[in-house]
Enzyme design. Structure first.
Site, mmCIF file in Angstrom:
data_model
loop_
_atom_site.group_PDB
_atom_site.id
_atom_site.type_symbol
_atom_site.label_atom_id
_atom_site.label_comp_id
_atom_site.label_asym_id
_atom_site.label_seq_id
_atom_site.Cartn_x
_atom_site.Cartn_y
_atom_site.Cartn_z
ATOM 1 N N TYR A 1 116.860 51.160 95.964
ATOM 2 C CA TYR A 1 116.321 50.046 95.200
ATOM 3 C C TYR A 1 117.115 48.783 95.475
ATOM 4 C CZ TYR A 1 120.125 50.391 91.740
ATOM 5 O OH TYR A 1 121.343 50.402 91.123
ATOM 6 N N CYS A 2 116.477 47.646 95.213
ATOM 7 C CA CYS A 2 117.128 46.338 95.286
ATOM 8 C C CYS A 2 116.723 45.581 94.019
ATOM 9 C CB CYS A 2 116.737 45.593 96.561
ATOM 10 S SG CYS A 2 114.992 45.176 96.668
ATOM 11 N N LYS A 3 116.658 44.292 94.086
ATOM 12 C CA LYS A 3 116.291 43.524 92.891
ATOM 13 C C LYS A 3 114.804 43.623 92.578
ATOM 14 C CE LYS A 3 116.564 39.044 90.677
ATOM 15 N NZ LYS A 3 117.071 37.680 90.725
ATOM 16 N N TYR B 1 115.190 46.835 90.675
ATOM 17 C CA TYR B 1 115.975 46.888 89.439
ATOM 18 C C TYR B 1 115.291 46.103 88.316
ATOM 19 C CZ TYR B 1 120.122 46.964 86.460
ATOM 20 O OH TYR B 1 121.001 47.158 85.420
#
Length: 123
Positions: free
Chosen positions: A88-90, A117
């Site tokens: 995952y990232c932002k 996120y």
């Protein structure tokens, strides 16, 4: 004439069926699915955001390997390719690119958090 037409139809069928496989994103999971999948198949939880983003908050148990750093490939190449990787990232942009790199490196069980996120926090 019949031979050429039947081959053309076969070729078109193959092209369209392959196209569906390429665009399939079965590995893209919403926050609820992402959390459930981790309980089913334990693996590595990978946060590909920057260190400062990670410090502001992250999913418990996540390891931070910044996708934007030149060392991303060498750091991820050291990981166990037989274990599932949850990425995952932002919001989903960097994690989608990270998934491509991980696939090129030979990882086969990769799951991406749809919406990143940000979506996790809304859950």
């Amino acid at each position: 004439m019949y031979w050429k037409l039947s081959h053309l139809l076969l070729l078109l069928t193959l092209v369209y069926s392959c196209q569906g496989q390429i665009t399939s994103k079965e590995y893209l999971l919403n926050a609820t699915q992402f959390e459930k999948q981790q309980t089913v198949e334990e693996g590595l939880l990978l946060d590909v955001r920057t260190a400062s983003e990670f410090e502001e908050g992250h999913i418990a148990g996540a390891q931070n390997i910044d996708f934007l750093q030149d060392s991303f490939k060498s750091n991820t190449d050291q990981l166990d390719k037989d274990k599932p990787v949850y990425v995952y990232c932002k919001s989903g942009g960097r994690s989608a690119k990270a998934v491509e790199v991980l696939r090129e490196q030979g990882f086969t069980k990769i799951y991406e958090l749809d919406g990143g996120y940000t979506a996790w926090n809304r859950k």
